[in-house]
Design an enzyme around this catalytic site. Sequence first.
Site, PDB file in Angstrom:
ATOM      1  N   CYS A   1       0.824  -1.213   0.000  1.00 48.02           N
ATOM      2  CA  CYS A   1       0.000   0.000   0.000  1.00 48.02           C
ATOM      3  C   CYS A   1       0.861   1.267   0.000  1.00 48.02           C
ATOM      4  O   CYS A   1       1.584   1.510  -0.953  1.00 48.02           O
ATOM      5  CB  CYS A   1      -0.989  -0.028   1.165  1.00 48.02           C
ATOM      6  SG  CYS A   1      -2.375   1.133   0.947  1.00 48.02           S
TER       7      CYS A   1
ATOM      8  N   GLU B   1      -3.127  -9.040   2.997  1.00 53.74           N
ATOM      9  CA  GLU B   1      -2.935  -9.568   4.358  1.00 53.74           C
ATOM     10  C   GLU B   1      -4.120  -9.304   5.269  1.00 53.74           C
ATOM     11  O   GLU B   1      -4.175  -9.833   6.392  1.00 53.74           O
ATOM     12  CB  GLU B   1      -1.668  -8.963   4.969  1.00 53.74           C
ATOM     13  CG  GLU B   1      -1.802  -7.560   5.549  1.00 53.74           C
ATOM     14  CD  GLU B   1      -1.855  -6.440   4.513  1.00 53.74           C
ATOM     15  OE1 GLU B   1      -1.902  -5.259   4.927  1.00 53.74           O
ATOM     16  OE2 GLU B   1      -1.842  -6.735   3.301  1.00 53.74           O
TER      17      GLU B   1
ATOM     18  N   HIS C   1      -4.215  -4.829   0.011  1.00 53.26           N
ATOM     19  CA  HIS C   1      -3.994  -5.386   1.349  1.00 53.26           C
ATOM     20  C   HIS C   1      -4.398  -6.858   1.377  1.00 53.26           C
ATOM     21  O   HIS C   1      -5.377  -7.247   2.013  1.00 53.26           O
ATOM     22  CB  HIS C   1      -4.802  -4.614   2.387  1.00 53.26           C
ATOM     23  CG  HIS C   1      -4.222  -3.280   2.733  1.00 53.26           C
ATOM     24  ND1 HIS C   1      -3.119  -3.130   3.551  1.00 53.26           N
ATOM     25  CD2 HIS C   1      -4.590  -2.030   2.358  1.00 53.26           C
ATOM     26  CE1 HIS C   1      -2.841  -1.847   3.681  1.00 53.26           C
ATOM     27  NE2 HIS C   1      -3.711  -1.156   2.966  1.00 53.26           N
TER      28      HIS C   1
END
Length: 316
Positions: free
Chosen positions: A142, A237, A235
């Site tokens: 990001c 994750e 993102h």
Amino acid sequence: MPLTLPDNLPAIELLKKENIFVMTQLRASTQDIRPLKVLVLNLMPMKIAAETDIIRLLSNSPLQIELDFLKLSTHQSKNTPQEHMQAFYKEFSEVSKHNYDGLIVTGAPVEMLDYEQVDYWDEVSAVFDWARKHVTSTIYICWAAQAALYRFYGVPKHPLPDKMFGVFRHTINDRSFPLFRGFDDEFFAPHSRHTEIRREDIEIHPELKLLSESDEAGVYIVVGRGGREFYVTGHSEYSLYTLHQEYVRDVEKGLPINVPKHYYKHDDPLQKPISRWTGHGNLLFNNWMNYYLYQETPFDLSKIEELGSIKPILNQ
């Protein structure tokens, strides 16, 4: 194989409840296996939540991994107890003389500022520069992806009229790339950002390659130096409820925020979020560790500086 973590890290107990196996440093010290050494520079404000999200992904690998967390001395976290930071995070001076197989740099809530206005820009730039000599492969996430592309290549970021917020469909531009082993033709990933990098700004740099993008969310994954650096604008994750927590936080603060797209069932924030990206996130990080850390790192980490570009791996 399990992930080796500092004793008493809060993520250990949280992940045990999900039946995810992790190993403390004390127990790992009894095993005669060289683990992959991975460093995480966690710039997210809610650090314990970000730690848990990353550990959840890394622990799905069959490889044994030894994880260190890095903090910046020029910035003090306001949302994480200092006792936690002191117990589990290292200063850059403590790791700068060492080499690592992998580095993960998270996003940060500073994207509306010019890079040079960020109070820790000089220190984070020093980490970026250090990684090029001391880390086999780095994933920038990001804001960190935008910041590293700016630092190394001068790639600008552009403000968006509305926050890119939700879970978006992506495609792969080069299916032969090992990072995408096992991927479907289309896959989903969350995004949460106010700025973007653009295809035309990437394509003018022959050293960079745009690997994946989205019709709605734009540039997603860029690779540099043959796999030594990956720039991921989304993102992967994130856990299932991270976007929900961000949405509720902004609503409670009275900030202008749209409902995250393609996230809740029927796009209704009163409904449960739909998990669309977990498999992709696991594959992304497993492929990165397998093909760009485990298979490419020299056994003697002191020789990292001798590495050039990581050689491409052909489909088998």
